[in-house]
Design a protein around this motif. Sequence first.
Motif, PDB file in Angstrom:
ATOM      1  N   GLU A 212       0.706  -1.088   0.129  1.00  0.00           N
ATOM      2  CA  GLU A 212      -0.002  -0.176   0.170  1.00  0.00           C
ATOM      3  C   GLU A 212       0.970   1.316   0.084  1.00  0.00           C
ATOM      4  O   GLU A 212       0.537   2.292  -0.537  1.00  0.00           O
ATOM      5  N   ARG A 213       2.054   1.052   0.770  1.00  0.00           N
ATOM      6  CA  ARG A 213       2.880   2.337   0.876  1.00  0.00           C
ATOM      7  C   ARG A 213       3.452   2.742  -0.438  1.00  0.00           C
ATOM      8  O   ARG A 213       3.629   3.768  -0.977  1.00  0.00           O
ATOM      9  N   GLU A 215       2.193   1.625  -3.556  1.00  0.00           N
ATOM     10  CA  GLU A 215       1.169   2.386  -4.557  1.00  0.00           C
ATOM     11  C   GLU A 215       1.051   3.742  -4.077  1.00  0.00           C
ATOM     12  O   GLU A 215       0.783   4.418  -5.121  1.00  0.00           O
ATOM     13  N   ARG A 216       1.022   4.089  -2.813  1.00  0.00           N
ATOM     14  CA  ARG A 216       0.645   5.498  -2.344  1.00  0.00           C
ATOM     15  C   ARG A 216       1.743   6.464  -3.073  1.00  0.00           C
ATOM     16  O   ARG A 216       1.545   7.565  -3.711  1.00  0.00           O
ATOM     17  N   LYS A 219       1.576   6.793  -6.911  1.00  0.00           N
ATOM     18  CA  LYS A 219       0.556   7.613  -7.333  1.00  0.00           C
ATOM     19  C   LYS A 219       0.821   9.289  -7.060  1.00  0.00           C
ATOM     20  O   LYS A 219       0.594  10.040  -7.594  1.00  0.00           O
ATOM     21  N   GLU A 220       1.250   9.232  -5.900  1.00  0.00           N
ATOM     22  CA  GLU A 220       1.949  10.586  -5.398  1.00  0.00           C
ATOM     23  C   GLU A 220       3.120  11.138  -6.466  1.00  0.00           C
ATOM     24  O   GLU A 220       3.089  12.762  -6.525  1.00  0.00           O
TER      25      GLU A 220
END
Length: 255
Positions: A212-213, A215-216, A219-220
Amino acid sequence: MASFRVARRMLCAAAEPAAAPAPSSRWERLKNSKAGVWCRGLVSDYKDACKEMVVGARERPVKASVYMTLLGGAWACFHTKPDQSSFEGALLECSNQLALLSPWIRNGTSDGHVQSLVKLRNEGRLRHASLGLLSLVYSASYDPDTTLYEAQCSNVSDPWWQFPKRVLDVGFAGRWWILDSKMQDYDVNAEEFKNLPAHMQVTSPPSVQEVERNERLHKESWLPLTVEDEEKETKAVDRKEERISEESQMKPLKE
């Protein structure tokens, strides 16, 4: 003369009831023949067997379901059994996949197995055998068109007990199992990592939080930068440059 005619008519009238019956039809003669009787008996036996199967399935549904499952599985295995053309297609596909990689990246086990199979295929020594529910691919000593004495004489051919050693692959349920197992991680060369420490040779899958980290952060990274972010980045760069300059000035003083 008249009495003779009367006597002849009386004899003909008496002989009419005893005359042979009219000939039956062709279908009746066929039914009453030996072949017809045998066919009727066979149909009757199959009819009784089907009735017994239906009655037995109603009385024992679990046993009947198990038998139907086994028969259905056998039918599916028979119709999904791969043939020789499918093996050659899978072999060429694996060879093309390995050819797209650099020799330094290919898995040694995968590359060696595929190259040996390709060599046997080019020499005409690959054989295919169908065993009903599965298929076998094995190697032969000679090409079928070879006219050597050793290749044509059955007395000097390979004995049957050596056949398991010559089996190269097993085809079952639409797959070639040995080829698929050899092609696992075909793009990972284990020889590159043999000199690394033990804790670096073993990798563990990332946790849910790490995924999740990542992927975040990904995206950022595609978001546009704001003025505040740019100012923060410039300040961080300036501080880093100042720190580097201070360290460079302190080194001559220490000396």
